[in-house]
Design an enzyme around this catalytic site. Structure first.
Site, PDB file in Angstrom:
ATOM      1  N   CYS A 133      11.848  72.856 150.818  1.00 27.82           N
ATOM      2  CA  CYS A 133      10.689  73.700 151.139  1.00 27.82           C
ATOM      3  C   CYS A 133      11.071  75.171 151.192  1.00 27.82           C
ATOM      4  O   CYS A 133      10.214  76.047 151.120  1.00 27.82           O
ATOM      5  CB  CYS A 133      10.089  73.333 152.487  1.00 27.82           C
ATOM      6  SG  CYS A 133      10.223  71.598 152.903  1.00 27.82           S
ATOM      7  N   VAL A 192      23.263  55.900 142.186  1.00 27.09           N
ATOM      8  CA  VAL A 192      23.034  54.462 142.232  1.00 27.09           C
ATOM      9  C   VAL A 192      22.179  54.078 141.021  1.00 27.09           C
ATOM     10  O   VAL A 192      21.122  54.670 140.793  1.00 27.09           O
ATOM     11  CB  VAL A 192      22.378  54.042 143.558  1.00 27.09           C
ATOM     12  CG1 VAL A 192      21.993  52.563 143.522  1.00 27.09           C
ATOM     13  CG2 VAL A 192      23.337  54.311 144.718  1.00 27.09           C
TER      14      VAL A 192
END
Lengths: 464, 464
Positions: B54, B91
């Site tokens: 942000c 992953v």
């Protein structure tokens, strides 16, 4: 329409007091009932109606340049709405049995009785004025009414010395300290309590003390004023406490206010332990279906403690007036009570509180946990992020939120509204940890300071 | 203590994703269970952990000078807490049946399986990248990760022209427009919708449109980008819509994000209609007691509509991580859902919303009244009082608050928190009219803008 017949059958509402509560009530009643149904007579002993007393410090400080800016509605504007407003006219007596009030024209001294079908008492509050030598000397000022504000401004305009003493360190006191600093005075604040802002717990008041000293204000705590010393010209020259003397070219009394219920008391109307009128939820004086009361002269139910309090605050007075006017006009509205929210500032320091302090909770038999956290108003990396201290009280075992106090800079004060709504809703601090509050780096850290406090309080509740 | 025995019996937690949700979960689990009880292995494919995405617009805009400021915790800091953090390791597969994940070292290309007792999926979101010619040209940037932010800043440093095009007018779009203005660019915002900020109703979005134009931003609404045009050097030179061409030295894509759930989908885990993982209240993936998910890759329950939504917001990701880590560590916590609060700014314009828009309410079968009021951030007479527009939706008949939207200047945005708490508590707008909100002239008019809206909404509900 047959006017004479209408005049005969219409009801008369009498309003005592022409400021926020009284004139809001009159205006709302008028919205609901036209002049052919309801006659409205309002008495005001002063020179102004419907003004923001809360704005006086900013007028004195120069942020507001004209007193007219503080007046929401003038007597003429009320009269245009068919309200028979009698200025400089003081009600001397309420005769509940015969449903009438005795009023005196303060210019002529003439008195007369006015009967009512419905009565609204909005007599406001009167400032506490310590009974001590010299308190009436020129240069010593209260700041309750616009007239008071004008008198203080006149004194400041004619005073050469630049030393000011403020007696009292509550909202009025700290706001007046700011006003006098803004006008270039050396300011000393004399305060009976151990810390300023006794509406906060002392540990939070300490932060205010330090910040006010940082602003160059001399803070004299634990100090009771014993007399006002005057010079040869009869004007104030110093304020004395038991242990010290503070030179003063001008003195402002900001000790607080009491409900103005002299009339109500004489009329046998029910008063509470704080001296304010007691009403029901529709703001009717208890036991009197045709008498309403609102604003600074009534006590209000504190929804957190379950007990009555006296809070003189324009925002409540306006709500009371709205509720009363709706009831007088035949509608339905209630004022369920307060949670005790207040916000104030002194220069760039923001101070806010809602709910119960530690001593309030103890007094009403609540056991609690208390946490204090430090956070920032914005994401730590965002320019202008300023430190903020949040204290939170929650009931032991239930975890119900009991109160929040905040001291910080820009963006700190109004955060108290989060807690005000949560208190009203009876939320627990555990529930508060999941609140979906507005987040973006210019507005808040990723965990809003109120949430940080709630998380810590919730953990402490679990261990309580 | 017999370490070898301890090592044999301890559980292993595997975390996929090293940003807010994943590392908050890992850290909280570590607080509750030491390394002798719980082994924690975390995989992150990028270069950074635990950073504030942000904050990227403010880094690009120059308010934040170093990307390090946006990093809450570095890989080294996590490792000091006994978290086996494997950076630049992606992953590739979750094998739910055998409780293991296959990960690839992005530097060496080596792959290996790691088994888990408990798994946390925090794979975040991926930016929507329109499939059109030229979208991969140099000078076209997304702003999802710190790496993206650095690439954009490098481009800006080497770009001589001062024309910037932002594609998308949601939070990212308006914040990037501000950032580019602050860097001295001429900014055009191209927006598919009829108004910017489609998280607001169009009438409120119109206010944002006008304010952004007032800031010198060119607003191209109802415009779908069809291609990015490149110059002879292969760099972006313009953006084309169906009807126009906008010269551009740099293009920022701020169209929004989708949940990154490729792995989860391949593993057969349950996804919702927005493509996000579906969890229970303890943030466990539905039907899987030993798999948790949180942050931008999950859908969350909207407490107002009763339906799932996808909201990519750091404040939710942090809460999810906290809840997940508590659950993994054997404690108890839940994430009950959101009310849809968001706040943003573009220069001095503050934009906030919570709850349902008109079209959200209609879609879920709610009938409502809607009011819009104008008020000010402070007492009208207090310096700096700025105008504010508040829109409020309440359910027909019950009067339950459904949503609030606010557009204004300083002091407007965080007022939405009042409504966020009221929504969470299920308050009616009639109840809200009595809220005891902080009042003093520097902070609010005597009726806070949110109360003004609530009064008007309550009156409309009574007539509904």
């Amino acid at each position: 329409m047959n006017m004479s017949r209408t005049r005969d059958t219409r009801e008369r509402l009498v309003v005592i007091g022409g400021d926020a509560a009284g004139m809001s009530a009159a205006s709302q009643a008028r919205r609901l009932k036209g002049p052919d149904e309801l006659e409205i007579v309002a008495f005001e002993r002063g020179h102004f109606t419907s003004y923001s007393a809360c704005g006086i410090p900013y007028w004195v400080g120069g942020e507001v340049t004209e007193p007219d800016q503080l007046i929401a509605r003038t007597p003429e504007e009320h009269r245009e709405r068919d309200i028979d407003l009698r200025m400089r006219t003081e009600v001397m007596e309420i005769d509940v049995g015969r449903q009438r009030v005795r009023a005196r024209d303060l210019e002529s001294g003439a008195e007369s009785w006015t009967s009512y079908d419905k009565l609204v008492i909005a007599t406001g509050a009167r400032p506490i004025r310590p009974d001590m030598p010299g308190v009436d000397a020129p240069g010593v000022h209260g700041v309750q009414t616009l007239d008071d504000g004008q008198a203080l401004i006149d004194t400041l305009a004619h005073t050469r010395g630049r030393k000011a003493v403020v007696v009292g360190a509550g909202y009025i006191g700290v706001e007046m300290a700011e006003a006098l600093i803004n006008r270039g005075y050396e300011v000393t604040v004399i305060n009976r309590g151990s810390e300023p802002m006794s509406t906060l717990d002392p540990d939070m008041g300490r932060l205010v003390h330090e910040a006010m000293e940082g602003l160059g204000i001399t803070m004299a705590d634990d100090a009771a004023v014993t007399k006002v010393l005057t010079g040869e010209d009869g004007r104030v020259r110093a304020v004395a406490t038991e242990n010290a003397e503070y030179p003063a070219d001008v003195v402002v009394l900001g000790i607080g206010v009491r409900p103005e219920t002299t009339l109500a008391k004489a009329a046998g109307l029910p008063l509470g332990s704080h001296g304010g009128l007691l009403t029901d939820l529709a703001m009717r004086v208890r036991g009197h279906e045709n008498i309403w009361a609102g604003g600074d002269c009534v006590e209000v139910l504190d929804l957190v403690s379950g007990q009555e309090r006296h809070i003189a605050l324009g925002t409540h007075a306006n709500k009371h007036g709205q509720v009363i006017g709706t009831g007088v006009g035949g509608g339905y509205a209630t004022f369920p009570g307060v949670v005790g929210t207040a916000v104030s500032k002194v220069c760039d320091l923001e101070i806010a509180r809602t709910g119960l302090r530690e001593k309030d909770a103890r007094r009403v038999g609540l056991q609690f946990v208390s946490v204090t956290i430090e956070s920032t108003s914005r994401a730590g990396y965002y320019p202008g992020a300023s430190p903020m201290t949040v204290k939170m009280l929650a009931e032991r075992r239930t975890g119900r939120l009991l109160g929040v106090q905040i001291v910080g800079r820009e963006g700190a004060g109004k955060r108290v509204d989060i807690a005000a709504v949560a208190l009203t809703a009876g939320m627990t601090v555990e529930q508060m940890t999941a609140l979906d509050l507005g987040y973006a780096p210019p507005f808040s850290p990723v965990w809003d300071p109120v949430l940080v406090a709630a998380r810590k309080a919730a953990a402490k509740v679990r261990a309580s």
